[in-house]
Write an enzyme that holds these catalytic residues in place. Structure first.
Site, mmCIF file in Angstrom:
data_model
loop_
_atom_site.group_PDB
_atom_site.id
_atom_site.type_symbol
_atom_site.label_atom_id
_atom_site.label_comp_id
_atom_site.label_asym_id
_atom_site.label_seq_id
_atom_site.Cartn_x
_atom_site.Cartn_y
_atom_site.Cartn_z
ATOM 1 N N SER A 98 0.743 -1.016 0.164
ATOM 2 C CA SER A 98 0.230 0.308 -0.028
ATOM 3 C C SER A 98 0.664 1.162 -0.094
ATOM 4 O O SER A 98 1.809 1.467 1.107
ATOM 5 C CB SER A 98 -0.882 0.113 1.334
ATOM 6 N N HIS A 147 -8.007 0.799 -4.302
ATOM 7 C CA HIS A 147 -9.124 0.534 -3.154
ATOM 8 C C HIS A 147 -9.827 1.914 -3.015
ATOM 9 O O HIS A 147 -9.348 2.618 -2.380
ATOM 10 C CB HIS A 147 -8.225 -0.103 -2.104
ATOM 11 N N MET A 150 -11.055 -6.569 4.999
ATOM 12 C CA MET A 150 -10.228 -5.526 5.832
ATOM 13 C C MET A 150 -10.367 -6.245 7.174
ATOM 14 O O MET A 150 -10.976 -6.889 7.706
ATOM 15 C CB MET A 150 -11.324 -4.209 5.692
HETATM 16 C C1 DX5 Z 1 -6.552 1.182 5.407
HETATM 17 C C2 DX5 Z 1 -6.025 0.667 3.699
HETATM 18 C C3 DX5 Z 1 -4.921 -0.263 4.014
HETATM 19 C C4 DX5 Z 1 -3.676 0.351 4.765
HETATM 20 C C5 DX5 Z 1 -2.518 -0.990 4.870
HETATM 21 O O1 DX5 Z 1 -7.545 1.756 5.237
HETATM 22 O O2 DX5 Z 1 -6.981 0.384 3.130
HETATM 23 O O3 DX5 Z 1 -4.511 -0.606 2.651
HETATM 24 O O4 DX5 Z 1 -3.083 1.238 4.127
HETATM 25 O O5 DX5 Z 1 -1.641 -0.339 5.879
HETATM 26 P P1 DX5 Z 1 -1.148 -1.058 6.891
HETATM 27 O O6 DX5 Z 1 -0.309 -2.127 6.307
HETATM 28 O O7 DX5 Z 1 -0.048 -0.127 7.645
HETATM 29 O O8 DX5 Z 1 -2.052 -1.538 7.886
HETATM 30 ZN ZN ZN Z 2 -6.478 -0.532 1.202
#
Ligand code: DX5
Ligand code: ZN
Length: 219
Positions: free
Chosen positions: A9, A67, A138
């Site tokens: 991400s 996303h 999620m």
């Molecule tokens: C949160 C995002 C995730 C997040 C993941 O709303 O959808 O993609 O950025 O980041 P980490 O790996 O730091 O939890």
């Molecule tokens: Zn995400």
């Protein structure tokens, strides 16, 4: 068993260097780039939109795994497809007609994903599982990187895997939020085949992206 893929991400990347950061992720062995789009309405954070995605498109040939944490989402889907998204994942709560939004994404020749928040049940999407390329589970409440993994979602991943088998479907199961070098084994065992990670990939092992991707893949 599908090959495990990593979708880093860019929410955890240096936003002043996003083009170079994407190149670093590709060199480090990323399978795709997870682009977290937030509108400050569906989630309490605001990130990037189509113009930035369009500008980043030239930095890599890797798929953009976009996303969309935005609502309403339907009227913006085409903008993200035109900007260069290869996968567009939407939240069922963000559209008045999930089937219509899925059909629009497919009409634009983009792969389609639906995302389940930790408290959204699988039965909200059960009747469209045969129409999607992936389900994004999620493992944090969406909005921020660096949050703690919610272990309850493991059961949801297992149940999705069971549904996939019972209905003889082939969608990918992608997990997103708080993934690290401990829980990656748990979610893979539960049936996930695409792992999203921001903090672990950019921050662990002094930011050694290749090492962190390999560790997450269990390579
Ligand atoms: C949160 C995002 C995730 C997040 C993941 O709303 O959808 O993609 O950025 O980041 P980490 O790996 O730091 O939890
Ligand atoms: Zn995400």
């Amino acid at each position: 068993m599908k090959k495990i893929q990593i979708s880093p991400s860019i929410l955890s990347a240096d936003f002043s260097q996003l083009g170079n950061e994407i190149k670093r992720l590709e060199e480090g062995g990323a399978d795709m780039i997870h682009v977290d789009v937030m509108d400050g309405h569906f989630v309490p954070n605001l990130t990037i939109g189509p113009p930035v995605i369009k500008a980043l498109r030239k930095y890599t040939k890797l798929p953009f795994d976009v996303h969309l944490m935005i609502s309403p989402v339907h009227k913006y889907i085409e903008d993200y497809a035109k900007a260069g998204a290869n996968i567009i994942t939407i939240h069922p709560e963000a559209t008045n007609n999930l089937k219509e939004s899925i059909d629009l994404i497919k009409k634009l020749n983009v792969k389609v994903g639906v995302s389940l928040n930790p408290d959204t049940k699988i039965d909200v999407i059960e009747n469209i599982l045969n129409q999607v390329d992936l389900v994004l589970v999620m493992s944090v409440y969406p909005g921020f990187g660096g949050q703690k993994f919610i272990p309850d979602v493991v059961r949801k991943i297992e149940n999705l895997g069971k549904l996939k088998k019972d209905k003889n479907l082939n969608f990918d199961i992608e997990v997103d939020g708080g993934i690290n070098f401990e829980n990656n084994k748990i979610v893979i065992k539960a049936g996930a085949n695409i792992l999203v990670s921001g903090t672990t990939i950019f921050k662990e092992n002094n930011g050694n992206i290749k090492k962190n991707i390999d560790f997450l893949k269990l390579d």
